[in-house]
Design a protein around this motif. Structure first.
Motif, PDB file in Angstrom:
ATOM      1  N   CYS A   1      36.843  30.143  37.039  1.00 54.58           N
ATOM      2  CA  CYS A   1      35.498  30.597  36.669  1.00 54.58           C
ATOM      3  C   CYS A   1      34.485  29.511  36.959  1.00 54.58           C
ATOM      4  CB  CYS A   1      35.434  30.938  35.182  1.00 54.58           C
ATOM      5  SG  CYS A   1      36.335  32.409  34.769  1.00 54.58           S
TER       6      CYS A   1
ATOM      7  N   CYS B   1      29.547  33.235  39.540  1.00 50.47           N
ATOM      8  CA  CYS B   1      30.200  34.372  38.895  1.00 50.47           C
ATOM      9  C   CYS B   1      31.370  34.964  39.678  1.00 50.47           C
ATOM     10  CB  CYS B   1      29.181  35.482  38.645  1.00 50.47           C
ATOM     11  SG  CYS B   1      27.674  34.942  37.818  1.00 50.47           S
TER      12      CYS B   1
ATOM     13  N   CYS C   1      35.278  34.756  38.759  1.00 48.21           N
ATOM     14  CA  CYS C   1      35.871  35.590  37.699  1.00 48.21           C
ATOM     15  C   CYS C   1      35.613  37.083  37.907  1.00 48.21           C
ATOM     16  CB  CYS C   1      35.321  35.185  36.332  1.00 48.21           C
ATOM     17  SG  CYS C   1      35.912  33.575  35.784  1.00 48.21           S
ATOM     18  N   HIS C   2      34.477  37.416  38.521  1.00 52.46           N
ATOM     19  CA  HIS C   2      34.094  38.825  38.596  1.00 52.46           C
ATOM     20  C   HIS C   2      34.309  39.452  39.973  1.00 52.46           C
ATOM     21  CE1 HIS C   2      32.634  38.801  34.514  1.00 52.46           C
ATOM     22  NE2 HIS C   2      32.014  37.663  34.757  1.00 52.46           N
TER      23      HIS C   2
ATOM     24  N   GLY D   1      36.412  42.343  38.946  1.00 53.40           N
ATOM     25  CA  GLY D   1      36.910  41.340  38.019  1.00 53.40           C
ATOM     26  C   GLY D   1      38.243  40.773  38.437  1.00 53.40           C
ATOM     27  N   ASN D   2      38.406  39.482  38.212  1.00 48.37           N
ATOM     28  CA  ASN D   2      39.635  38.773  38.550  1.00 48.37           C
ATOM     29  C   ASN D   2      40.412  38.337  37.328  1.00 48.37           C
ATOM     30  OD1 ASN D   2      39.238  38.805  41.348  1.00 48.37           O
ATOM     31  ND2 ASN D   2      38.071  36.916  41.322  1.00 48.37           N
TER      32      ASN D   2
ATOM     33  N   SER E   1      36.506  41.936  32.699  1.00 48.03           N
ATOM     34  CA  SER E   1      35.675  41.199  33.647  1.00 48.03           C
ATOM     35  C   SER E   1      35.110  42.108  34.733  1.00 48.03           C
ATOM     36  CB  SER E   1      36.461  40.041  34.265  1.00 48.03           C
ATOM     37  OG  SER E   1      37.550  40.504  35.028  1.00 48.03           O
ATOM     38  N   ASN E   2      35.399  43.404  34.664  1.00 50.80           N
ATOM     39  CA  ASN E   2      34.880  44.374  35.628  1.00 50.80           C
ATOM     40  C   ASN E   2      33.400  44.635  35.326  1.00 50.80           C
ATOM     41  OD1 ASN E   2      34.093  46.878  36.872  1.00 50.80           O
ATOM     42  ND2 ASN E   2      36.247  47.333  37.180  1.00 50.80           N
TER      43      ASN E   2
END
Length: 122
Positions: free
Chosen positions: A24, A56, A59-60, A66-67, A72-73
């Motif tokens: 992140c 961002c 992570c996103h 999201g990851n 995180s979506n």
């Protein structure tokens, strides 16, 4: 423990911490893949503010899916949260989640630009 085993353990710990810290807020190390995804959908990040690409995407993801888990979506975040709620989460983080506060890394203008853009994701 032998010296070679100690070195192997230290190397493994170092690599693990690098992977963990890169997940992140990568500060721009990850560059987005713009254009079409393999499934034919268009990457939302091609129109994203620079702050998204720099802070961002780790992570996103480039497609906002999201990851780091289902929370995180961001693909439809604008239908779940108001623009002001989104700005607050970006600035202050989200308790009990992996979402950190970005008020010290991003300017108020960058936070507002991100919130405006994300609020359109419906």
């Amino acid at each position: 423990m032998s010296i070679s085993k100690k070195r192997a353990v230290i190397a493994l710990l170092a690599i693990s911490s690098l992977i963990f810290t890169a997940a992140c807020g990568d500060g721009g190390a990850a560059r987005p893949n713009t254009g079409n995804n393999q499934d034919g959908s268009v990457n939302a990040v091609s129109e994203a503010p620079a702050a998204y690409r720099n802070s961002c995407i780790g992570c996103h993801a480039a497609d906002l899916r999201g990851n780091v888990g289902p929370n995180s979506n961001l693909q439809k975040v604008g239908s779940r949260l108001s623009r002001d709620e989104i700005a607050d989460i970006i600035a202050n983080g989200k308790p009990n989640t992996r979402m950190p506060a970005f008020s010290k890394q991003l300017s108020e203008e960058e936070i507002q630009e991100l919130a405006d853009w994300l609020a359109e994701m419906k």
